[in-house]
Design a protein around this motif. Structure first.
Motif, PDB file in Angstrom:
ATOM      1  N   ASP A 103       0.818  -1.221   0.000  1.00 60.35           N
ATOM      2  CA  ASP A 103       0.000   0.000   0.000  1.00 60.35           C
ATOM      3  C   ASP A 103       0.848   1.267   0.000  1.00 60.35           C
ATOM      4  O   ASP A 103       0.430   2.290  -0.524  1.00 60.35           O
ATOM      5  N   ALA A 107      -0.416   2.958  -3.230  1.00 62.38           N
ATOM      6  CA  ALA A 107      -1.420   3.963  -2.884  1.00 62.38           C
ATOM      7  C   ALA A 107      -0.814   5.279  -2.406  1.00 62.38           C
ATOM      8  O   ALA A 107      -1.538   6.237  -2.176  1.00 62.38           O
ATOM      9  N   THR A 111       0.654   6.507  -6.725  1.00 59.26           N
ATOM     10  CA  THR A 111      -0.772   6.711  -7.037  1.00 59.26           C
ATOM     11  C   THR A 111      -0.973   7.110  -8.504  1.00 59.26           C
ATOM     12  O   THR A 111      -1.857   6.577  -9.177  1.00 59.26           O
ATOM     13  N   PHE A 128      -2.167  -6.123  -5.077  1.00 54.09           N
ATOM     14  CA  PHE A 128      -2.043  -5.009  -4.127  1.00 54.09           C
ATOM     15  C   PHE A 128      -2.211  -5.555  -2.710  1.00 54.09           C
ATOM     16  O   PHE A 128      -3.270  -6.068  -2.371  1.00 54.09           O
ATOM     17  N   ASN A 130      -2.553  -4.789   1.040  1.00 54.93           N
ATOM     18  CA  ASN A 130      -2.948  -3.661   1.871  1.00 54.93           C
ATOM     19  C   ASN A 130      -2.892  -4.069   3.341  1.00 54.93           C
ATOM     20  O   ASN A 130      -3.737  -4.811   3.815  1.00 54.93           O
ATOM     21  N   THR A 144      -3.598   4.283   3.703  1.00 49.09           N
ATOM     22  CA  THR A 144      -4.659   3.313   3.959  1.00 49.09           C
ATOM     23  C   THR A 144      -4.888   3.049   5.453  1.00 49.09           C
ATOM     24  O   THR A 144      -5.751   2.256   5.799  1.00 49.09           O
ATOM     25  N   ARG A 184     -11.388  -7.709  -3.855  1.00 46.86           N
ATOM     26  CA  ARG A 184     -10.693  -7.582  -2.584  1.00 46.86           C
ATOM     27  C   ARG A 184     -10.767  -8.918  -1.857  1.00 46.86           C
ATOM     28  O   ARG A 184     -11.855  -9.445  -1.650  1.00 46.86           O
ATOM     29  N   GLU A 217      -6.766  -6.916  -4.677  1.00 51.94           N
ATOM     30  CA  GLU A 217      -6.302  -6.364  -3.398  1.00 51.94           C
ATOM     31  C   GLU A 217      -6.368  -7.454  -2.340  1.00 51.94           C
ATOM     32  O   GLU A 217      -7.346  -8.193  -2.269  1.00 51.94           O
ATOM     33  N   TYR A 245     -12.636  -2.105   4.637  1.00 47.16           N
ATOM     34  CA  TYR A 245     -12.283  -2.728   3.355  1.00 47.16           C
ATOM     35  C   TYR A 245     -13.035  -4.056   3.207  1.00 47.16           C
ATOM     36  O   TYR A 245     -12.460  -5.120   3.419  1.00 47.16           O
TER      37      TYR A 245
END
Lengths: 260, 74
Positions: A103, A107, A111, A128, A130, A144, A184, A217, A245
């Motif tokens: 992340d 992110a 970005t 990804f 996270n 995040t 996700r 994710e 999330y």
């Protein structure tokens, strides 16, 4: 029946996949990265695309991903993995190209690359990871990080008046026309691991079929950064991370091609 | 009586003792060894060999891929 009688090649149920190297991983005990590496390797092996796959490694904890996965790899500058993957995929369209980013990489510093790669609909896969924290550098606040979550740079909890709100980047990417599959997942339980592997396979297939950018994710834990035991970190994640999330597919379609 | 019998082989050198497999085991028959590996981590071991059904839950959750699972149908 003794263990010796059971241990035979024909009785094998589960073992380390051949797409992973024998290098011991440098990750902390109980880190989700290990499970995700393993799932990607298993998916590549089951799809039989080991020779056709090129990965792009990020900067962050997973910077040494190229040591653990036995596929071609390229290291990218911090946050620039999608840009490097774009070039690789455009020059070698028959390859399956993926990036593996945390992340902080995807992110925060990357970005712009992430959003524009997804907006162009490059036929790559973005994995990804996270964990709501900068794990490698000592658990600092990331974009995040959850509201009120304590990190080493916000020891009283993330105050949204000062630091802003947790960035739901996957929801943002799902809005773009270039993405075909945004999902996700998590890897803290056996059921979730099986689902995550299906998502990885689908994303890799999308890359081969030229459907657009796929983003997978993984909501994961960073037990060292969160200062918890691996099991407690997973419980904390279930309780707090999934509220912000939520797991599941955010988008499953195909990008519109020019002139269509 | 269980219909399956299994066993777990631990690659003790790469086990980091995170204990995730102990939590994932539905029968709770995995435990930490009193011994350490070359890196100084206590590694996991199968405490009750007769009870294992070879479900491979431990193998799935192992971040370091150090568990190999075998299973036979009785």
């Amino acid at each position: 029946m003794t263990a010796k009688e059971i241990i035979k090649p024909e009785n094998l149920v589960y073992t380390k996949t051949k797409v992973m190297t024998d290098v011991p991983m440098h990750y902390c005990p109980g880190c989700s990265h290990g499970v995700i590496h393993k799932l990607i390797a298993e998916a590549i092996e089951e799809m039989g695309i080991q020779e056709k796959t090129i990965g792009v490694a990020p900067v962050g904890c997973s910077v040494f991903a190229y040591n653990y996965l036995d596929v071609d790899f390229q290291e990218a500058a911090h946050g620039r993995a999608p840009a490097v993957a774009t070039a690789i995929k455009r020059l070698q369209p028959d390859k399956c190209v993926f990036t593996y980013q945390g992340d902080g990489d995807l992110a925060a510093i990357g970005t712009a690359e992430t959003i524009h790669t997804c907006n162009r609909g490059e036929n790559i896969v973005i994995f990804f990871i996270n964990n709501a924290i900068y794990g490698m550098t000592g658990g600092q606040m990331a974009p995040t990080t959850l509201e009120g979550m304590k990190t080493s740079t916000c020891p009283y909890g993330r105050n949204t008046d000062i630091y802003g709100f947790p960035l739901k980047i996957s929801d943002l990417l799902a809005e773009l026309d270039g993405t075909c599959y945004v999902t996700r997942q998590s890897v803290h339980k056996v059921g979730n691991i099986v689902k995550a592997k299906k998502a990885i396979k689908k994303a890799l297939q999308n890359s081969m079929d030229g459907k657009g950018t796929s983003v997978v994710e993984f909501v994961s834990s960073c037990n060292s950064g969160w200062k918890m035991s691996p099991h407690k970190a997973n419980l904390w994640m279930e309780e707090n991370m999934f509220a912000k999330y939520p797991l599941g597919d955010l988008k499953d379609t195909e990008k519109k091609h020019y002139g269509q | 009586m269980a219909k399956f019998k299994g066993t777990v082989v631990v690659n003790t050198d790469c086990c980091k003792g995170c204990e995730l497999c102990i939590e994932a085991c539905p029968l709770k028959i995995l435990g930490m060894s009193h011994h350490c590996n070359s890196k100084g981590y206590h590694y996991v071991e199968l405490k009750d060999e007769d009870a294992c059904i070879g479900c491979a839950s431990c193998g799935y959750v192992c971040p370091d891929a150090c568990l190999t699972i075998y299973k036979v149908k009785l």
